[in-house]
Design an enzyme around this catalytic site. Structure first.
Site, PDB file in Angstrom:
ATOM      1  CG  ASP A   1      -1.970   1.204   1.386  1.00 59.44           C
ATOM      2  OD1 ASP A   1      -1.482   1.841   0.956  1.00 59.44           O
ATOM      3  OD2 ASP A   1      -2.830   0.871   1.311  1.00 59.44           O
TER       4      ASP A   1
ATOM      5  CB  ALA B   1     -10.011  -1.587  -7.777  1.00 60.71           C
ATOM      6  NE  ARG B   2     -14.884   3.224  -8.726  1.00 56.70           N
ATOM      7  CZ  ARG B   2     -15.428   2.544  -8.022  1.00 56.70           C
ATOM      8  NH1 ARG B   2     -15.369   1.436  -8.238  1.00 56.70           N
ATOM      9  NH2 ARG B   2     -16.427   3.094  -7.198  1.00 56.70           N
TER      10      ARG B   2
ATOM     11  CG  ASP C   1     -17.457  -6.494 -10.257  1.00 60.39           C
ATOM     12  OD1 ASP C   1     -18.461  -7.140 -10.947  1.00 60.39           O
ATOM     13  OD2 ASP C   1     -17.155  -6.242  -9.632  1.00 60.39           O
TER      14      ASP C   1
ATOM     15  CD  GLU D   1     -17.563  -0.719 -14.567  1.00 59.10           C
ATOM     16  OE1 GLU D   1     -18.520   0.102 -14.135  1.00 59.10           O
ATOM     17  OE2 GLU D   1     -16.489  -0.989 -14.026  1.00 59.10           O
TER      18      GLU D   1
ATOM     19  CG  HIS E   1     -19.158  -1.534 -10.452  1.00 60.59           C
ATOM     20  ND1 HIS E   1     -18.448  -0.366 -11.467  1.00 60.59           N
ATOM     21  CD2 HIS E   1     -18.433  -1.704  -9.693  1.00 60.59           C
ATOM     22  CE1 HIS E   1     -17.762   0.255 -10.232  1.00 60.59           C
ATOM     23  NE2 HIS E   1     -18.194  -0.302  -9.823  1.00 60.59           N
TER      24      HIS E   1
ATOM     25  N   GLY F   1     -18.936  -6.483  -7.517  1.00 59.58           N
ATOM     26  CA  GLY F   1     -18.722  -6.852  -6.859  1.00 59.58           C
ATOM     27  C   GLY F   1     -19.018  -6.738  -5.176  1.00 59.58           C
TER      28      GLY F   1
HETATM   29  O1  LIG Z   1     -18.530   0.845  -3.743  1.00 64.87           O
HETATM   30  C1  LIG Z   1     -17.848   1.451  -4.479  1.00 64.87           C
HETATM   31  O2  LIG Z   1     -16.552   1.812  -4.480  1.00 64.87           O
HETATM   32  C2  LIG Z   1     -18.826   0.142  -5.900  1.00 64.87           C
HETATM   33  O3  LIG Z   1     -17.693   0.466  -7.024  1.00 64.87           O
HETATM   34  C3  LIG Z   1     -19.711   0.478  -5.798  1.00 64.87           C
HETATM   35  O4  LIG Z   1     -20.527   1.028  -7.164  1.00 64.87           O
HETATM   36  P1  LIG Z   1     -22.033   0.823  -6.698  1.00 64.87           P
HETATM   37  O5  LIG Z   1     -21.880   1.879  -5.631  1.00 64.87           O
HETATM   38  O6  LIG Z   1     -22.711  -0.067  -6.534  1.00 64.87           O
HETATM   39  O7  LIG Z   1     -22.447   2.280  -8.534  1.00 64.87           O
END
Ligand SMILES: O=C(O)C(=O)COP(=O)(O)O
Length: 307
Positions: A171, A229-230, A254, A259, A284, A286
């Site tokens: 980290d 994550a992203r 995910d 997206e 997305h 997860g």
């Molecule tokens: O909590 C997060 O950062 C997420 O990626 C979940 O995304 P969302 O709020 O479900 O569109």
């Protein structure tokens, strides 16, 4: 604190109920558009959102009395944090509410990848019974490298604790975080030892496109890669190139660089990604379970109470 809150996304009703008990007037409008929000936001002291649209400068400028943004989730990348800070607008988020969902989803992807679930399932549906071609790997004895040891990374580490793996974590913004589930290490050690690489860092200007060809270059061959994550942290073409070269044996994604459809289908890499038997894709979700739906709103209400 009291005042008016506008909910612009689908949040569990517990948030509205608890906020009302705290004395807030709450308008729950999950169907509201960004344009409609811009037209009414001046009346509000707080806005509660998931990721439906960006809470950017324009939106906050339209809300001169805005005191807080409640993000029902973890990532703050859809909020202009710098401008919020300048305006002393408080940002609340709720990673405690979906950390278990993310940890379990990442584990699910990893176990599916190493056991060829996706490929085997498709083959059987197409009349192919191939035991040898679907021989899997075990996690036992492997080293899992976790990048980012916050709520999500540490959740994944904890979920791994029954699998007899070595979990190492890096980290950039933390030291002294070794615990019963992961051993803190340098990025060089992650690169050198990981059989599995799992990302758990936020999207920032620093991490955007971080995982590219150069980043992956020194990793061992035959790694499994997980991203919950992203998507924009990763260069998808580099992932596909690493799959083709045999560096990455399987990838669980995910989140994607682009997206939702039709945007996703228009990406040059999409045809190859969707055909790859070595990739597992989820939209997305997860952090989005029936359990986290409620937990996120509860955590957010707790934080509202503490404002
Ligand atoms: O909590 C997060 O950062 C997420 O990626 C979940 O995304 P969302 O709020 O479900 O569109």
């Amino acid at each position: 604190m009291s005042g008016k809150i506008l909910i612009v996304d689908d949040l569990h009703p517990v948030f509205k109920n608890r906020a009302e008990q705290l004395g807030y007037q709450v308008d729950d409008r999950p169907e509201i558009t960004r344009a409609e929000t811009l037209a009414v936001i001046a009346e509000y002291d707080g806005i509660a959102v998931r990721t439906k649209f960006k809470i950017d400068r324009e939106l906050m400028e339209a809300a001169p009395g805005l005191k807080f943004v409640a993000r029902a989730g973890a990532g703050l990348d859809n909020i202009d944090e710098a401008y919020a800070k300048e305006r002393h607008i408080r940002l609340l988020n709720a990673p405690e509410g979906n950390r278990d969902a993310v940890g379990e989803h990442a584990m699910g992807m990893l176990l599916s990848l190493i056991n060829n679930h996706r490929k085997a399932d498709i083959e059987i549906r197409n009349g192919i019974w191939d035991r040898e071609g679907n021989r899997g790997w075990e996690l036992k004895g492997k080293t899992v490298g976790i990048i980012g040891y916050g709520f999500m990374g540490s959740s994944m580490a904890k979920k791994l604790s029954g699998f007899d793996v070595k979990v190492i974590a890096y980290d950039k913004y933390k030291t002294g975080f070794s615990d019963a589930y992961a051993q803190e290490c340098s990025m060089e050690e992650i690169v050198k030892h990981s059989d599995v690489l799992s990302l758990h860092i936020p999207l920032t200007s620093e991490t955007r496109q971080m995982v590219d060809e150069e980043y992956l270059y020194h990793f061992k061959k035959n790694i499994f890669f997980i991203n919950t994550a992203r998507g924009e942290i990763v260069n998808t073409k580099a992932i596909l190139a690493a799959i083709n070269s045999g560096k990455i044996l399987g990838a669980g994604l995910d989140v994607l660089e682009a997206e939702k459809f039709p945007n996703l289908a228009e990406q040059s890499w999409y045809p190859e990604l969707k055909e790859s038997p070595k990739v597992i894709l989820t939209p997305h979700v997860g952090g989005w379970t029936f359990d986290s739906y409620r937990k996120i709103s509860e955590v957010l209400a707790d934080k509202l109470e503490q404002l």
